[in-house]
Design a protein around this motif. Structure first.
Motif, PDB file in Angstrom:
ATOM      1  N   LYS A 266     -36.704   8.589  -6.800  1.00 23.92           N
ATOM      2  CA  LYS A 266     -37.150   9.225  -5.572  1.00 23.92           C
ATOM      3  C   LYS A 266     -35.979   9.264  -4.581  1.00 23.92           C
ATOM      4  CE  LYS A 266     -37.269   5.528  -2.833  1.00 23.92           C
ATOM      5  NZ  LYS A 266     -36.454   5.427  -1.610  1.00 23.92           N
TER       6      LYS A 266
ATOM      7  N   LYS B  99     -40.506  13.204 -13.980  1.00 21.80           N
ATOM      8  CA  LYS B  99     -41.199  12.177 -13.214  1.00 21.80           C
ATOM      9  C   LYS B  99     -40.245  11.601 -12.181  1.00 21.80           C
ATOM     10  CE  LYS B  99     -43.106   7.515 -13.487  1.00 21.80           C
ATOM     11  NZ  LYS B  99     -43.489   7.642 -12.084  1.00 21.80           N
TER      12      LYS B  99
ATOM     13  N   TYR C   9     -41.200   6.237  -8.574  1.00 19.80           N
ATOM     14  CA  TYR C   9     -41.975   5.601  -7.508  1.00 19.80           C
ATOM     15  C   TYR C   9     -42.625   4.345  -8.091  1.00 19.80           C
ATOM     16  CZ  TYR C   9     -41.520   9.344  -4.057  1.00 19.80           C
ATOM     17  OH  TYR C   9     -41.039  10.225  -3.119  1.00 19.80           O
TER      18      TYR C   9
ATOM     19  N   ARG D 246     -46.209   2.110  -7.111  1.00 20.79           N
ATOM     20  CA  ARG D 246     -47.578   2.330  -7.590  1.00 20.79           C
ATOM     21  C   ARG D 246     -47.970   1.330  -8.681  1.00 20.79           C
ATOM     22  NH1 ARG D 246     -49.819   8.440  -7.978  1.00 20.79           N
ATOM     23  NH2 ARG D 246     -48.670   9.433  -6.266  1.00 20.79           N
TER      24      ARG D 246
ATOM     25  N   ASP E 243     -46.069   8.495  -0.497  1.00 22.21           N
ATOM     26  CA  ASP E 243     -46.570   8.630  -1.866  1.00 22.21           C
ATOM     27  C   ASP E 243     -47.861   7.830  -2.054  1.00 22.21           C
ATOM     28  OD1 ASP E 243     -46.220   9.213  -4.844  1.00 22.21           O
ATOM     29  OD2 ASP E 243     -46.165   7.021  -4.847  1.00 22.21           O
TER      30      ASP E 243
ATOM     31  N   TRP F  77     -51.732   9.236  -2.598  1.00 23.56           N
ATOM     32  CA  TRP F  77     -52.430   8.803  -3.813  1.00 23.56           C
ATOM     33  C   TRP F  77     -53.867   8.388  -3.496  1.00 23.56           C
ATOM     34  CZ3 TRP F  77     -51.404   3.483  -6.453  1.00 23.56           C
ATOM     35  CH2 TRP F  77     -51.909   3.487  -7.762  1.00 23.56           C
TER      36      TRP F  77
ATOM     37  N   TYR G 144     -47.885   9.073 -13.221  1.00 19.72           N
ATOM     38  CA  TYR G 144     -47.886   9.043 -11.764  1.00 19.72           C
ATOM     39  C   TYR G 144     -46.619   9.705 -11.227  1.00 19.72           C
ATOM     40  CZ  TYR G 144     -51.601   5.426 -11.663  1.00 19.72           C
ATOM     41  OH  TYR G 144     -52.769   4.727 -11.779  1.00 19.72           O
ATOM     42  N   SER G 145     -46.739  10.312 -10.053  1.00 20.51           N
ATOM     43  CA  SER G 145     -45.584  10.871  -9.347  1.00 20.51           C
ATOM     44  C   SER G 145     -44.783  11.821 -10.227  1.00 20.51           C
ATOM     45  CB  SER G 145     -44.681   9.750  -8.820  1.00 20.51           C
ATOM     46  OG  SER G 145     -45.411   8.855  -8.027  1.00 20.51           O
TER      47      SER G 145
ATOM     48  N   GLU H 182     -45.977  16.454  -7.803  1.00 18.41           N
ATOM     49  CA  GLU H 182     -46.515  15.497  -6.840  1.00 18.41           C
ATOM     50  C   GLU H 182     -45.402  14.926  -5.960  1.00 18.41           C
ATOM     51  OE1 GLU H 182     -49.669  11.733  -6.918  1.00 18.41           O
ATOM     52  OE2 GLU H 182     -48.672  12.375  -8.769  1.00 18.41           O
ATOM     53  N   ALA H 183     -44.266  14.617  -6.585  1.00 20.22           N
ATOM     54  CA  ALA H 183     -43.131  14.092  -5.828  1.00 20.22           C
ATOM     55  C   ALA H 183     -42.572  15.145  -4.881  1.00 20.22           C
ATOM     56  CB  ALA H 183     -42.048  13.604  -6.784  1.00 20.22           C
TER      57      ALA H 183
ATOM     58  N   THR I 188     -44.641  15.146  -1.776  1.00 17.80           N
ATOM     59  CA  THR I 188     -44.270  14.026  -0.901  1.00 17.80           C
ATOM     60  C   THR I 188     -43.037  14.378  -0.082  1.00 17.80           C
ATOM     61  OG1 THR I 188     -45.222  12.366  -2.380  1.00 17.80           O
ATOM     62  CG2 THR I 188     -43.497  11.618  -0.874  1.00 17.80           C
TER      63      THR I 188
END
Length: 340
Positions: free
Chosen positions: A92, A116, A119, A122, A182, A186, A306-307, A311-312, A315
């Motif tokens: 990230k 991906k 992050y 999480r 993030d 979520w 995830y992330s 999605e990232a 953010t």
């Protein structure tokens, strides 16, 4: 066995390499860093070889590239690796700005590869407990989040790469703020608008910020109040979620951030003190290991990690809406461009 290349052999890259080596399904083959001696150390520790350039590494016979460079190189290298047919775990925030990060997301989509963002928060057990409790409805409909995250830097912090706009892209908001945004997304879903401030209170790094204060609001009226700071003289991580029937908090991340634990409080309908349950997590941090396993499941096609890239990117867009809100002195809505 999936063959892995590591670009960036600093603290995070070394950690990623060790996790990949320890996993039974991955093997570190190549390592590159601008400091060749550092790359050689990490390569030797993990049974790999040194690549003379990131271009050489990306072009090699690899399945995965992990990118752990300064922010200015994240999106460029990730995009090139994806276009070369590699799956990518990029640290990230995935780029200095949304324009850069979007190029990597589009490359993943066009080439059918997994992107991906790193992050790892999480996967911390305290945060996982908070998420599980909220997702199960144990504290009722969610109303608000209060997140605080920060450290106090170190002597000369304002002369490191994070204080150089061309390399970093942003300050503390882009650094630790990305984690809090993030996590809040979520739990609450997407936001509708944001307002707040980015300030440079102590470190000599203008125009970059050493503090950021954001109020993020969803369409349903839920609020996430987030503060990140490089003037938090005692390291702090605190993430609190409030529902109609109780609350759930995660405190600490281990080591300098203090012992990790979660607290679940259930509101007493008759008034008075809530029923409190505490969960302590003194064990070693396994978040990096769990994140790597999640990434591999995404490559296998058995789950969406995830992330993931899209999605990232969302953010990062909210980070830049907060920058814009601070610059223009007004709330910025989801429909508005995430630019300063």
């Amino acid at each position: 066995m999936l063959k892995v290349g590591i670009v960036g052999a600093g603290f995070i890259g070394r950690k990623r390499a060790g996790i990949a080596t320890a996993h039974p399904d991955t093997q570190v083959v190549l390592v590159h860093d601008v400091q060749q001696e550092v790359a050689a150390e990490v390569a030797a520790e993990n049974g790999g070889q040194v690549a003379a350039s990131w271009q050489e590494l990306v072009a090699a016979d690899l399945d995965i590239v992990a990118v752990a460079t300064t922010h200015d190189a994240l999106a460029k290298i990730s995009t090139a690796a994806l276009c070369a047919g590699k799956h990518v775990l990029c640290e990230k925030p995935m780029g200095r700005n949304p324009v850069e990060a979007k190029l990597a997301v589009e490359a993943a989509q066009q080439n059918g590869r997994v992107l991906k963002a790193g992050y790892n928060h999480r996967y911390h057990p305290g945060i996982q407990k908070v998420y599980e409790v909220c997702a199960a409805g144990e504290i009722g409909p969610l109303m608000s989040i209060r997140g605080r995250y920060g450290h106090g830097g170190r002597p000369g912090y304002d002369r490191e790469w994070r204080a150089i706009p061309e390399k970093a892209g942003g300050g503390e908001l882009l650094d630790q703020g990305a984690h809090l945004i993030d996590l809040a997304k979520w739990l609450l879903g997407d936001f509708a608008e944001v307002k707040g401030y980015t300030e440079t209170h102590f470190w000599d790094m203008k125009p970059l910020e050493d503090n950021a204060f954001g109020l993020f609001r969803t369409d349903e009226g839920q609020i996430a109040s987030l503060h990140v700071s490089w003037t938090q003289w005692k390291n702090l991580f605190s993430f609190e979620v409030f529902g109609r029937d109780g609350y759930a908090t995660a405190e600490g991340l281990g080591r300098s951030y203090g012992p990790e634990h979660a607290i679940i409080g259930r509101r007493n309908p008759e008034g008075g003190a809530p029923e409190i349950e505490r969960f302590d997590y003194p064990q070693e941090d396994r978040s990096w290991e769990l994140e790597w396993a999640d990434f591999l499941r995404g490559i296998e096609g058995s789950a969406t990690p995830y992330s993931a890239g899209t999605e990232a990117l969302a953010t990062l867009e909210w980070i830049y809406r907060l920058y814009r809100a601070s610059s223009e002195g007004r709330p910025v809505r989801r429909e508005e461009a995430p630019t300063v």
